[in-house]
Design a protein around this motif. Structure first.
Motif, PDB file in Angstrom:
ATOM      1  N   MET A 113      73.836   5.052 -49.791  1.00 34.66           N
ATOM      2  CA  MET A 113      74.463   3.955 -50.512  1.00 34.66           C
ATOM      3  C   MET A 113      75.734   4.423 -51.228  1.00 34.66           C
ATOM      4  O   MET A 113      75.720   5.443 -51.915  1.00 34.66           O
ATOM      5  CB  MET A 113      73.500   3.388 -51.560  1.00 34.66           C
ATOM      6  N   PRO A 114      76.845   3.702 -51.054  1.00 31.18           N
ATOM      7  CA  PRO A 114      78.069   4.071 -51.777  1.00 31.18           C
ATOM      8  C   PRO A 114      77.834   4.094 -53.283  1.00 31.18           C
ATOM      9  O   PRO A 114      77.112   3.249 -53.817  1.00 31.18           O
ATOM     10  CB  PRO A 114      79.057   2.965 -51.388  1.00 31.18           C
ATOM     11  N   LYS A 115      78.424   5.052 -53.956  1.00 33.13           N
ATOM     12  CA  LYS A 115      78.185   5.202 -55.399  1.00 33.13           C
ATOM     13  C   LYS A 115      78.600   3.967 -56.186  1.00 33.13           C
ATOM     14  O   LYS A 115      77.989   3.621 -57.200  1.00 33.13           O
ATOM     15  CB  LYS A 115      78.910   6.442 -55.928  1.00 33.13           C
ATOM     16  N   TRP A 116      79.652   3.283 -55.734  1.00 35.17           N
ATOM     17  CA  TRP A 116      80.151   2.135 -56.479  1.00 35.17           C
ATOM     18  C   TRP A 116      79.134   1.005 -56.528  1.00 35.17           C
ATOM     19  O   TRP A 116      79.180   0.168 -57.436  1.00 35.17           O
ATOM     20  CB  TRP A 116      81.466   1.626 -55.890  1.00 35.17           C
ATOM     21  N   VAL A 117      78.193   0.979 -55.572  1.00 34.75           N
ATOM     22  CA  VAL A 117      77.187  -0.093 -55.545  1.00 34.75           C
ATOM     23  C   VAL A 117      76.288  -0.002 -56.777  1.00 34.75           C
ATOM     24  O   VAL A 117      75.898  -1.026 -57.352  1.00 34.75           O
ATOM     25  CB  VAL A 117      76.355  -0.013 -54.250  1.00 34.75           C
ATOM     26  N   TRP A 118      75.980   1.209 -57.183  1.00 34.71           N
ATOM     27  CA  TRP A 118      75.151   1.374 -58.388  1.00 34.71           C
ATOM     28  C   TRP A 118      75.856   0.801 -59.610  1.00 34.71           C
ATOM     29  O   TRP A 118      75.249   0.082 -60.407  1.00 34.71           O
ATOM     30  CB  TRP A 118      74.842   2.858 -58.601  1.00 34.71           C
ATOM     31  N   PHE A 119      77.142   1.099 -59.737  1.00 25.17           N
ATOM     32  CA  PHE A 119      77.915   0.568 -60.859  1.00 25.17           C
ATOM     33  C   PHE A 119      78.021  -0.961 -60.769  1.00 25.17           C
ATOM     34  O   PHE A 119      77.940  -1.656 -61.785  1.00 25.17           O
ATOM     35  CB  PHE A 119      79.314   1.195 -60.891  1.00 25.17           C
ATOM     36  N   ALA A 120      78.208  -1.475 -59.555  1.00 16.91           N
ATOM     37  CA  ALA A 120      78.295  -2.926 -59.374  1.00 16.91           C
ATOM     38  C   ALA A 120      77.001  -3.603 -59.806  1.00 16.91           C
ATOM     39  O   ALA A 120      77.018  -4.686 -60.403  1.00 16.91           O
ATOM     40  CB  ALA A 120      78.597  -3.254 -57.908  1.00 16.91           C
ATOM     41  N   GLY A 121      75.875  -2.964 -59.505  1.00 21.57           N
ATOM     42  CA  GLY A 121      74.591  -3.523 -59.926  1.00 21.57           C
ATOM     43  C   GLY A 121      74.481  -3.611 -61.438  1.00 21.57           C
ATOM     44  O   GLY A 121      73.971  -4.606 -61.980  1.00 21.57           O
ATOM     45  N   LYS A 122      74.962  -2.584 -62.132  1.00 24.55           N
ATOM     46  CA  LYS A 122      74.943  -2.606 -63.591  1.00 24.55           C
ATOM     47  C   LYS A 122      75.820  -3.738 -64.127  1.00 24.55           C
ATOM     48  O   LYS A 122      75.450  -4.444 -65.066  1.00 24.55           O
ATOM     49  CB  LYS A 122      75.438  -1.262 -64.143  1.00 24.55           C
ATOM     50  N   VAL A 123      76.997  -3.901 -63.526  1.00 24.55           N
ATOM     51  CA  VAL A 123      77.916  -4.959 -63.972  1.00 24.55           C
ATOM     52  C   VAL A 123      77.297  -6.329 -63.760  1.00 24.55           C
ATOM     53  O   VAL A 123      77.369  -7.201 -64.643  1.00 24.55           O
ATOM     54  CB  VAL A 123      79.257  -4.842 -63.220  1.00 24.55           C
ATOM     55  N   ILE A 124      76.683  -6.546 -62.597  1.00 27.11           N
ATOM     56  CA  ILE A 124      76.052  -7.837 -62.310  1.00 27.11           C
ATOM     57  C   ILE A 124      74.937  -8.117 -63.306  1.00 27.11           C
ATOM     58  O   ILE A 124      74.779  -9.235 -63.806  1.00 27.11           O
ATOM     59  CB  ILE A 124      75.511  -7.859 -60.869  1.00 27.11           C
ATOM     60  N   MET A 125      74.147  -7.091 -63.624  1.00 27.86           N
ATOM     61  CA  MET A 125      73.076  -7.258 -64.604  1.00 27.86           C
ATOM     62  C   MET A 125      73.636  -7.646 -65.967  1.00 27.86           C
ATOM     63  O   MET A 125      73.141  -8.570 -66.627  1.00 27.86           O
ATOM     64  CB  MET A 125      72.262  -5.966 -64.703  1.00 27.86           C
ATOM     65  N   VAL A 126      74.683  -6.949 -66.401  1.00 26.08           N
ATOM     66  CA  VAL A 126      75.286  -7.220 -67.705  1.00 26.08           C
ATOM     67  C   VAL A 126      75.819  -8.649 -67.758  1.00 26.08           C
ATOM     68  O   VAL A 126      75.591  -9.385 -68.733  1.00 26.08           O
ATOM     69  CB  VAL A 126      76.424  -6.223 -67.997  1.00 26.08           C
ATOM     70  N   VAL A 127      76.512  -9.078 -66.707  1.00 32.04           N
ATOM     71  CA  VAL A 127      77.079 -10.427 -66.680  1.00 32.04           C
ATOM     72  C   VAL A 127      75.976 -11.481 -66.705  1.00 32.04           C
ATOM     73  O   VAL A 127      76.044 -12.456 -67.475  1.00 32.04           O
ATOM     74  CB  VAL A 127      77.969 -10.618 -65.430  1.00 32.04           C
ATOM     75  N   ALA A 128      74.948 -11.308 -65.884  1.00 27.58           N
ATOM     76  CA  ALA A 128      73.868 -12.295 -65.804  1.00 27.58           C
ATOM     77  C   ALA A 128      73.114 -12.413 -67.123  1.00 27.58           C
ATOM     78  O   ALA A 128      72.878 -13.528 -67.629  1.00 27.58           O
ATOM     79  CB  ALA A 128      72.909 -11.927 -64.674  1.00 27.58           C
ATOM     80  N   ILE A 129      72.731 -11.277 -67.696  1.00 27.07           N
ATOM     81  CA  ILE A 129      71.984 -11.295 -68.957  1.00 27.07           C
ATOM     82  C   ILE A 129      72.883 -11.781 -70.095  1.00 27.07           C
ATOM     83  O   ILE A 129      72.443 -12.509 -70.991  1.00 27.07           O
ATOM     84  CB  ILE A 129      71.411  -9.905 -69.276  1.00 27.07           C
ATOM     85  N   GLY A 130      74.163 -11.390 -70.060  1.00 22.31           N
ATOM     86  CA  GLY A 130      75.095 -11.835 -71.097  1.00 22.31           C
ATOM     87  C   GLY A 130      75.271 -13.344 -71.102  1.00 22.31           C
ATOM     88  O   GLY A 130      75.312 -13.972 -72.164  1.00 22.31           O
ATOM     89  N   ILE A 131      75.385 -13.943 -69.920  1.00 17.75           N
ATOM     90  CA  ILE A 131      75.529 -15.404 -69.826  1.00 17.75           C
ATOM     91  C   ILE A 131      74.270 -16.094 -70.334  1.00 17.75           C
ATOM     92  O   ILE A 131      74.337 -17.054 -71.110  1.00 17.75           O
ATOM     93  CB  ILE A 131      75.821 -15.813 -68.374  1.00 17.75           C
ATOM     94  N   ALA A 132      73.107 -15.589 -69.904  1.00 19.37           N
ATOM     95  CA  ALA A 132      71.843 -16.189 -70.339  1.00 19.37           C
ATOM     96  C   ALA A 132      71.670 -16.079 -71.846  1.00 19.37           C
ATOM     97  O   ALA A 132      71.256 -17.045 -72.518  1.00 19.37           O
ATOM     98  CB  ALA A 132      70.681 -15.510 -69.613  1.00 19.37           C
ATOM     99  N   GLU A 133      71.987 -14.921 -72.384  1.00 17.09           N
ATOM    100  CA  GLU A 133      71.850 -14.702 -73.826  1.00 17.09           C
ATOM    101  C   GLU A 133      72.788 -15.607 -74.622  1.00 17.09           C
ATOM    102  O   GLU A 133      72.385 -16.220 -75.615  1.00 17.09           O
ATOM    103  CB  GLU A 133      72.148 -13.244 -74.152  1.00 17.09           C
ATOM    104  N   THR A 134      74.041 -15.726 -74.190  1.00 17.90           N
ATOM    105  CA  THR A 134      75.009 -16.570 -74.886  1.00 17.90           C
ATOM    106  C   THR A 134      74.607 -18.030 -74.834  1.00 17.90           C
ATOM    107  O   THR A 134      74.691 -18.753 -75.837  1.00 17.90           O
ATOM    108  CB  THR A 134      76.411 -16.392 -74.262  1.00 17.90           C
ATOM    109  N   ALA A 135      74.142 -18.490 -73.660  1.00 20.13           N
ATOM    110  CA  ALA A 135      73.711 -19.876 -73.521  1.00 20.13           C
ATOM    111  C   ALA A 135      72.518 -20.169 -74.432  1.00 20.13           C
ATOM    112  O   ALA A 135      72.456 -21.221 -75.084  1.00 20.13           O
ATOM    113  CB  ALA A 135      73.351 -20.160 -72.067  1.00 20.13           C
TER     114      ALA A 135
END
Length: 281
Positions: A113-135
């Motif tokens: 797996m390309p290394k950037w995929v791991w970082f992308a997964g972290k970013v997606i998690m942060v965005v999803a949880i951040g949106i849910a938390e703010t809402a």
């Protein structure tokens, strides 16, 4: 740990090829979200802390802070900002050392797996949880404390770009600071005091201009203060900008400082991030 490693290896598609880059990132993001939700401590602290704080502070301080602005209306800006910082900077700064210490990151690096995929997964998690938390935070504030939501498209747009720049800067800084922790246990000891100090000096719990001048100047060097200031322009009337230290909400400066911190965070990530502990080499 075995399940995580298996998921990290891109499976073959029905046609015999490999998934596209978007599919890889989404799968990794889904895995990260699932792991986050399985950790009760993370869910309770990350999602619950801002809500608990606004319930406490809004119940105690129910008056106005000048110009007819209710304390709840002011306080929500700091809670949104600190919520985004918690899910990005604090959450990543604590959990990445745990994954590194357990050897999870070392196994990721050893997969195709390309290394950037791991970082992308972290970013997606942060965005999803951040949106849910703010809402969720906005829903609680509207239902219990009559929060006035932004009334124009322009203010919602400002809300969007301040949140995006702020969470990007905090995410990159969270990944960077994770390298300071020598062991899994020290992650919280390294990150939590920094996060708490920034909250107290950045106008999260108190009206920013009521803080000592030297404290305001220190806070101005970090993203959280500018996130709070940008969000105040969204939830508070335009006239309140005159009470800011600069005599206005200074949205141009808010964008500049947050963008600068995105660059600083990226440089720190590229120069300091480690996939293994120091004892592993």
């Amino acid at each position: 740990m075995t399940t995580t490693t298996k998921r990290a290896t891109p499976p073959a598609t029905r046609s015999g090829g490999r998934p596209g880059v978007g599919t890889l990132a989404l799968r990794q993001g889904r895995l990260e979200i699932t792991q986050f939700l399985r950790s009760r401590e993370s869910v309770v602290f990350t999602m619950g802390f801002p809500i608990i704080m606004i319930l406490i502070f809004a119940s105690i301080f129910d008056g106005t802070i000048g110009g007819g602005v209710r304390f709840t209306q002011y306080f929500i800006t700091g809670m949104i900002a600190t919520g985004l910082m918690t899910v990005s900077f604090q959450n990543l700064g604590i959990w990445i050392p745990i994954e590194r210490d357990r050897g999870v990151l070392k196994r990721y690096r050893g997969t195709p797996m390309p290394k950037w995929v791991w970082f992308a997964g972290k970013v997606i998690m942060v965005v999803a949880i951040g949106i849910a938390e703010t809402a969720l935070l906005l829903a609680v504030a509207v239902a219990l404390f009559d929060l006035d939501l932004p009334g124009t498209a322009g203010k919602w747009f400002t809300f969007g770009w301040v949140s995006v720049l702020g969470v990007t800067a905090c995410t990159l800084c969270g990944i960077a600071i994770s390298s300071l922790a020598r062991t899994a246990r020290s992650g919280s000891a390294v990150v939590t005091p920094v996060a708490l100090v920034l909250q107290f000096i950045s106008g999260v719990f108190f009206v920013f201009t009521d803080l000592p001048t030297w404290m305001q100047q220190v806070a101005a060097s970090f993203p959280l203060k500018w996130m709070c200031q940008g969000l105040r322009s969204v939830f508070l009337p335009e006239s309140f900008g005159a009470q800011e230290p600069g005599g206005s909400f200074e949205l141009g400066r808010v964008a500049l400082v947050l963008a600068l911190w995105c660059v600083i965070g990226l440089v720190l990530c590229l120069t300091t991030f480690r996939w293994t502990t120091k004892r592993d080499g």
